[in-house]
Design a protein around this motif. Structure first.
Motif, PDB file in Angstrom:
ATOM      1  N   ALA A  11       6.223 -10.923   5.372  1.00  0.00           N
ATOM      2  CA  ALA A  11       5.661  -9.991   4.139  1.00  0.00           C
ATOM      3  C   ALA A  11       6.734 -10.313   3.283  1.00  0.00           C
ATOM      4  O   ALA A  11       7.946 -11.202   3.297  1.00  0.00           O
ATOM      5  N   LYS A  13       8.046  -8.074   1.003  1.00  0.00           N
ATOM      6  CA  LYS A  13       8.734  -7.156   0.930  1.00  0.00           C
ATOM      7  C   LYS A  13       9.588  -7.102   2.088  1.00  0.00           C
ATOM      8  O   LYS A  13       9.382  -7.364   3.358  1.00  0.00           O
ATOM      9  N   VAL A  16       9.634  -3.815   5.872  1.00  0.00           N
ATOM     10  CA  VAL A  16       8.763  -3.356   6.621  1.00  0.00           C
ATOM     11  C   VAL A  16       8.434  -3.167   7.975  1.00  0.00           C
ATOM     12  O   VAL A  16       7.495  -2.946   8.468  1.00  0.00           O
ATOM     13  N   ALA A  84      12.102 -11.929   4.488  1.00  0.00           N
ATOM     14  CA  ALA A  84      11.538 -11.380   3.361  1.00  0.00           C
ATOM     15  C   ALA A  84      11.692 -12.115   2.289  1.00  0.00           C
ATOM     16  O   ALA A  84      12.868 -12.985   2.152  1.00  0.00           O
ATOM     17  N   LEU A 113       2.811  -4.538   6.902  1.00  0.00           N
ATOM     18  CA  LEU A 113       2.889  -3.683   5.485  1.00  0.00           C
ATOM     19  C   LEU A 113       4.062  -2.443   5.671  1.00  0.00           C
ATOM     20  O   LEU A 113       3.469  -1.726   6.819  1.00  0.00           O
ATOM     21  N   SER A 119       4.094  -3.099  -1.201  1.00  0.00           N
ATOM     22  CA  SER A 119       4.033  -3.877   0.187  1.00  0.00           C
ATOM     23  C   SER A 119       2.557  -3.976   0.408  1.00  0.00           C
ATOM     24  O   SER A 119       1.801  -4.978   0.466  1.00  0.00           O
ATOM     25  N   GLU A 122       0.424  -6.426  -1.906  1.00  0.00           N
ATOM     26  CA  GLU A 122       0.305  -7.849  -1.377  1.00  0.00           C
ATOM     27  C   GLU A 122      -0.816  -8.294  -0.833  1.00  0.00           C
ATOM     28  O   GLU A 122      -1.071  -9.546  -0.841  1.00  0.00           O
TER      29      GLU A 122
END
Length: 208
Positions: A11, A13, A16, A84, A113, A119, A122
């Motif tokens: 991801a 972010k 998560v 990340a 997510l 998040s 994305e």
């Protein structure tokens, strides 16, 4: 002709639950007897390597890219936990070097997510970027959030009892090792039930 399978978990972010997702996936692969190897791209520290014998690599470095991708095999599933902020760049690199070609490789991307709008935002770009590749969204509900994840999420990671989560993490062990030698039958039961629910979803999603 059999194709090598590469599973990418990531991801853009942070925070998560990417490493948690990877740990469950590795537990699943072990439980169904699939040979696999794992790479942790949080170089040099490594988060996944705390819990699993994953090799720590720097996938921004061409030497480490060679180490990982020149050795893929149709006999062993390659699992990569992307740190990340590196997912988009890594996918671009894989495209350039020819490893996002679904004709040559069985590529599965698990996009994790968290419970924030950033998040979830994305997803459209990632889905477009990965058109033609197996793209699976994973909703991490570890904080018991009531946040509305987008429709079509294939894997939901529910909240795990807080005491269990803290004890498992403090043990710095793979889930199967914790289950085999638990400090408490109660915590063993919480973890086993939690894992079984997620494993069933991974099986339904036909991973690998």
């Amino acid at each position: 002709m059999a194709k090598a399978t590469i599973v990418i978990i990531g991801a853009e972010k942070g925070g998560v639950g990417k490493t948690t997702t990877t740990r469950v996936l590795l537990h699943f692969l072990r439980s169904i007897g699939v040979s696999h190897r794992a790479f942790d791209t949080e170089h040099p520290r490594g988060s996944l390597a705390r819990f699993y014998p994953a090799e720590i690599v720097d996938l921004t470095d061409s030497d480490d890219q060679i180490k990982v991708f020149d050795s893929v095999s149709d006999q062993v599933v390659t699992v990569i936990d992307i740190r990340a902020g590196l997912l988009s760049a890594m996918l671009q690199t894989l495209s350039v070097i020819g490893f996002l070609d679904p004709i040559k490789f069985n590529i599965i991307v698990l996009h994790v997510l968290g419970n924030t709008k950033d998040s979830v935002n994305e997803v459209p770009d990632m889905a477009e970027r990965l058109r033609g590749v197996r793209y699976i969204t994973v909703a991490n509900r570890v904080s018991e959030t009531k946040y509305e994840f987008p429709a079509g999420v294939e894997v939901n990671i529910p909240h795990l009892n807080v005491k269990t989560a803290e004890t498992v993490d403090a043990a710095n062990a793979a889930y199967h090792d914790f289950l085999a030698n638990p400090p408490s039958r109660v915590l063993q039961g919480y973890l086993d039930t939690w894992l079984r629910g997620i494993v069933a979803q991974l099986a339904a999603a036909k991973i690998p």
